[in-house]
Scaffold this active site. Structure first.
Site, PDB file in Angstrom:
ATOM      1  N   THR A  77       6.018   9.818  -5.027  1.00 20.96           N
ATOM      2  CA  THR A  77       5.447   9.716  -3.988  1.00 20.96           C
ATOM      3  C   THR A  77       5.228   8.552  -2.830  1.00 20.96           C
ATOM      4  OG1 THR A  77       3.353   9.906  -5.115  1.00 20.96           O
ATOM      5  CG2 THR A  77       4.489  12.088  -3.737  1.00 20.96           C
ATOM      6  N   LYS A  88       6.022   9.839 -12.186  1.00 19.07           N
ATOM      7  CA  LYS A  88       5.146   9.074 -11.147  1.00 19.07           C
ATOM      8  C   LYS A  88       4.041   9.586 -11.289  1.00 19.07           C
ATOM      9  CE  LYS A  88       4.071  10.598  -7.966  1.00 19.07           C
ATOM     10  NZ  LYS A  88       2.421  10.812  -7.203  1.00 19.07           N
ATOM     11  N   THR A 116      -1.758  12.749 -16.985  1.00 19.96           N
ATOM     12  CA  THR A 116      -1.621  11.384 -16.193  1.00 19.96           C
ATOM     13  C   THR A 116      -1.395  12.582 -14.772  1.00 19.96           C
ATOM     14  OG1 THR A 116      -0.636   9.761 -15.553  1.00 19.96           O
ATOM     15  CG2 THR A 116       0.845  11.094 -16.833  1.00 19.96           C
ATOM     16  N   GLU A 141      -0.345   0.882  -6.513  1.00 21.48           N
ATOM     17  CA  GLU A 141      -0.593   0.613  -5.489  1.00 21.48           C
ATOM     18  C   GLU A 141      -1.222  -0.806  -4.622  1.00 21.48           C
ATOM     19  OE1 GLU A 141      -0.594   5.324  -3.549  1.00 21.48           O
ATOM     20  OE2 GLU A 141      -2.567   3.658  -3.443  1.00 21.48           O
ATOM     21  N   ASN A 197      -2.763   3.491   1.404  1.00 21.24           N
ATOM     22  CA  ASN A 197      -3.818   4.948   1.810  1.00 21.24           C
ATOM     23  C   ASN A 197      -4.488   4.896   3.725  1.00 21.24           C
ATOM     24  OD1 ASN A 197      -4.051   6.113  -0.728  1.00 21.24           O
ATOM     25  ND2 ASN A 197      -4.593   4.126  -1.375  1.00 21.24           N
ATOM     26  N   SER A 225       0.461   9.211   8.285  1.00 26.32           N
ATOM     27  CA  SER A 225       0.916   8.605   9.401  1.00 26.32           C
ATOM     28  C   SER A 225       2.668   8.989   9.186  1.00 26.32           C
ATOM     29  CB  SER A 225       0.375   7.207   9.572  1.00 26.32           C
ATOM     30  OG  SER A 225      -1.217   6.612   9.725  1.00 26.32           O
TER      31      SER A 225
END
Length: 405
Positions: free
Chosen positions: A159, A185, A196, A277, A400, A405
């Site tokens: 993702t 992932k 996980t 991230e 995030n 969006s």
């Protein structure tokens, strides 16, 4: 495409083909039209399936369905279907119906019982899964099944990941070689309470399902349950392991096979942290001298999850006072005057005060590294724990804030 994490490995590893396993991927358009977003794995009859899953109270429909099916009749074949882009979580009865339709379609196309079809979904929470797009792709997936498609499968389940994650091990035994390959992932919403994000491990070992389940369940406690990116536990965390029974037999705990399996699981867990991230630093937090292992884990996670600690490391600021703060709030037994803190080999604090030999210059120089080791000794007992995390940067906010969006 997201910018590649600076902590990413140089290349995707070579993964062995697992006899009895075939895979395929497709662009189903679950959320984005131009992304590979569905993976199908089909396993020969006789394969044993084990798994661990999130303990979130709001876990997704696919997780609930998989939990009900683990441990089924191994004489039948099995299939695993994974989609990215939509987590099918918090979708009520509609989510359950989507899982049922996907399982029925996969079962018919692959010739396996619906009770042996396992699904996983990852992506946005609270939006109905367009399962018709997935079922429309299944015939093409079946036509494309092959033994060499693990790397493509690792790419299909991403993702916000910036790189595909894979690991492999081989174990030589008197009866021959056992192969293990895994993909994962995960990038954000990482504070597992089971295993996980999404992880799939395949081996050709001949191993009974109860024994495989024991190894997988115990292995999570020293790997996936010891990582955190942002302290948030996903609704969709799933780990599924499959043994195809085509290779040498494993009958006991603690041998070379389990050792290799645990090493593979830890490698995959570390790769998830390295792709946190916005991450720029890979951080190990090792706590020793606690009253017991439980207290050590509390302190380690308190440090690893602290936004103040993580942002200080992102800014390469050796602000050891934030570690003192995180120790104190953890809820574990601690004594200020017995506390010792180290940045790698740099002694920072001891006996309730900054170490006489410590200099800010030494601390600042250490913080410029990509890999940071924080060590805390509570000086109370023999309890110890290690967890892994990453720093917290502006990149995390950007990713995030724009996620839907």
């Amino acid at each position: 495409m997201p910018t590649l994490s600076p902590l990413a490995p140089e290349r995707f590893p070579d993964l062995p083909q697992i006899e009895g396993l075939r895979l395929a991927t497709a662009r189903a358009g679950v959320r984005y039209a131009d992304r590979t977003d569905v993976m199908l794995a089909v396993l020969d009859p006789g394969s044993s399936i084990a798994g661990t899953f999130t303990r979130s109270a709001t876990r997704s429909a696919p997780v609930l369905d998989c939990q009900a099916k683990i441990g089924g009749d191994p004489s039948e074949g099995a299939a695993i279907l994974v989609n990215s882009g939509n987590s099918n979580a918090f979708t009520g009865r509609a989510g359950e119906a989507s899982v049922a339709r996907i399982c029925e379609s996969v079962a018919t196309a692959c010739g396996v019982p619906q009770t042996r079809v396992f699904t996983s979904s990852t992506g946005v929470i609270g939006e109905r899964l367009p399962d018709d797009r997935i079922t429309a792709a299944i015939d093409g997936l079946v036509a494309g099944l092959g033994p060499a498609n693990l790397p493509a499968a690792a790419d299909a389940i991403k993702t916000t990941d910036t790189f595909a994650k894979g690991a492999a091990r081989e174990v030589d035994t008197q009866a021959g070689r056992i192969r293990i390959a895994g993909i994962a992932k995960g990038s954000g919403m990482i504070a597992p309470d089971m295993a996980t994000m999404l992880v799939y491990i395949f081996t050709d070992a001949t191993i009974a399902q109860p024994l495989l389940q024991e190894m997988i369940s115990d292995g999570t406690d020293s790997s996936f349950n010891c990582i955190t990116v942002d302290s948030d536990t996903s609704t969709s965390d799933s780990l599924i392991a499959a043994a195809t029974m085509k290779g040498p037999e494993v009958t006991e705990r603690g041998g070379p096979f389990e050792e290799a399996l645990r090493a593979l699981m830890l490698e995959l867990a570390h790769l998830v942290v390295r792709d946190g991230e916005g991450a720029t630093k890979f951080i190990e937090v090792a706590v020793s001298g606690a009253a017991d292992a439980g207290d050590a884990r509390k302190v380690a996670l308190s440090i690893a999850n602290s936004p103040l600690v993580k942002t200080a490391i992102a800014g390469e600021d050796p602000n050891w006072g934030r570690i003192v703060m995180a120790v104190g709030k953890a809820g574990a037994k601690a004594d200020r005057d017995r506390l010792t803190i180290r940045f790698g080999d740099v002694l920072v604090a001891e006996n309730g005060w900054v170490a006489e030999t410590y200099t800010e210059e030494a601390g600042a120089a250490y913080m410029k590294r990509r890999e940071i080791a924080l060590a805390v000794d509570l000086g109370i007992g023999d309890g110890a724990a290690t967890v892994w995390t990453c720093d917290l940067t502006h990149g995390y906010i950007t990713i995030n804030a724009d996620y839907r969006s």
